[in-house]
Design an enzyme around this catalytic site. Structure first.
Site, PDB file in Angstrom:
ATOM      1  CB  CYS A   8      47.771   2.775 -11.800  1.00 16.13           C
ATOM      2  SG  CYS A   8      47.231   2.446 -13.493  1.00 16.13           S
ATOM      3  CG  ASN A  11      44.350   5.073 -17.463  1.00 15.91           C
ATOM      4  OD1 ASN A  11      43.872   5.717 -18.380  1.00 15.91           O
ATOM      5  ND2 ASN A  11      43.581   4.412 -16.628  1.00 15.91           N
ATOM      6  CB  CYS A  13      48.121  -2.829 -15.440  1.00 13.80           C
ATOM      7  SG  CYS A  13      49.319  -3.192 -16.732  1.00 13.80           S
ATOM      8  NE  ARG A  14      49.389  -0.670 -10.807  1.00  8.73           N
ATOM      9  CZ  ARG A  14      50.331   0.077 -10.249  1.00  8.73           C
ATOM     10  NH1 ARG A  14      50.614  -0.118  -8.971  1.00  8.73           N
ATOM     11  NH2 ARG A  14      50.977   0.993 -10.929  1.00  8.73           N
ATOM     12  CB  SER A  15      43.833   3.094 -12.734  1.00 14.19           C
ATOM     13  OG  SER A  15      44.405   3.384 -13.979  1.00 14.19           O
ATOM     14  CG  ASP A 119      52.815  -1.695 -12.203  1.00 17.44           C
ATOM     15  OD1 ASP A 119      52.091  -2.378 -12.955  1.00 17.44           O
ATOM     16  OD2 ASP A 119      53.222  -0.562 -12.485  1.00 17.44           O
TER      17      ASP A 119
HETATM   18  P1  4NP Z   1      49.767   0.351 -14.525  1.00 17.75           P
HETATM   19  O1  4NP Z   1      50.986  -0.518 -15.082  1.00 17.75           O
HETATM   20  O2  4NP Z   1      50.378   1.539 -13.835  1.00 17.75           O
HETATM   21  O3  4NP Z   1      49.077  -0.568 -13.557  1.00 17.75           O
HETATM   22  O4  4NP Z   1      48.926   0.704 -15.718  1.00 17.75           O
HETATM   23  C1  4NP Z   1      52.028   0.015 -15.866  1.00 17.75           C
HETATM   24  C2  4NP Z   1      51.845   0.197 -17.211  1.00 17.75           C
HETATM   25  C3  4NP Z   1      52.885   0.690 -17.993  1.00 17.75           C
HETATM   26  C4  4NP Z   1      54.096   0.980 -17.407  1.00 17.75           C
HETATM   27  C5  4NP Z   1      54.282   0.807 -16.049  1.00 17.75           C
HETATM   28  C6  4NP Z   1      53.234   0.327 -15.273  1.00 17.75           C
HETATM   29  N1  4NP Z   1      55.180   1.474 -18.198  1.00 17.75           N
HETATM   30  O5  4NP Z   1      56.310   1.497 -17.691  1.00 17.75           O
HETATM   31  O6  4NP Z   1      54.960   1.851 -19.367  1.00 17.75           O
END
Ligand code: 4NP
Length: 145
Positions: A8, A11, A13-15, A119
């Site tokens: 994702c 790395n 939240c989702r992955s 997300d």
């Molecule tokens: P992820 O979520 O891609 O599911 O881990 C996010 C985590 C951090 C950010 C964006 C999405 N960020 O903008 O830092």
């Protein structure tokens, strides 16, 4: 040994949720010695950071372990060769992965679910994330087995 990498944007939240949920499913099917699982980011934005508290709460609720995640890591070019399946959480991840993929590795990249996993960093809805991740992981396992 099949190697699966969930990817994702951050790395955190989702992955990592998909990594933990899929590992639990694989363990429950006694396939741990046949399927290796990890997760990574398309960005370095969260480099070294732990799993988001929203994801941790969902995984704890479901009694799913997540202690193998050692902080956010950006996908490397070696990962594209090393892993058999590189699973994107949304269209934007898919597009970025396709741009980053070394010659001859693009066919390994696929979406977890056609509709994508929104997300939760932006939606705040970790329950939705969990339900979609679970559905996608179950389908992926059925496909591999
Ligand atoms: P992820 O979520 O891609 O599911 O881990 C996010 C985590 C951090 C950010 C964006 C999405 N960020 O903008 O830092």
């Amino acid at each position: 040994m099949k190697k699966v990498l969930f990817v994702c944007l951050g790395n955190i939240c989702r992955s990592p949720m998909a990594e933990a949920v899929f590992r639990k499913m694989v363990e429950d099917e006694n396939l741990s010695d046949k399927i290796f699982i990890d997760s990574a980011a398309t960005s370095s934005w969260e480099h070294g950071n732990p799993i988001h508290s929203g994801t941790q709460t969902k995984l704890k609720e479901q009694k799913i372990a997540f202690d193998l995640h050692k902080g956010s890591q950006k996908i490397s070019s070696e990962d594209f060769y090393e892993f058999d399946k590189i699973i994107a959480m949304d269209e934007s991840n898919l597009e970025n992965l396709r741009k980053m993929a070394p010659e001859g590795t693009r066919q390994k990249i696929a979406m977890l679910l056609e509709q994508g996993v929104p997300d939760p960093w932006f939606t705040g809805d970790f329950q939705e994330t969990y339900q979609l991740v679970k559905m996608g992981c179950q389908r992926l396992l059925d496909e591999i087995v």
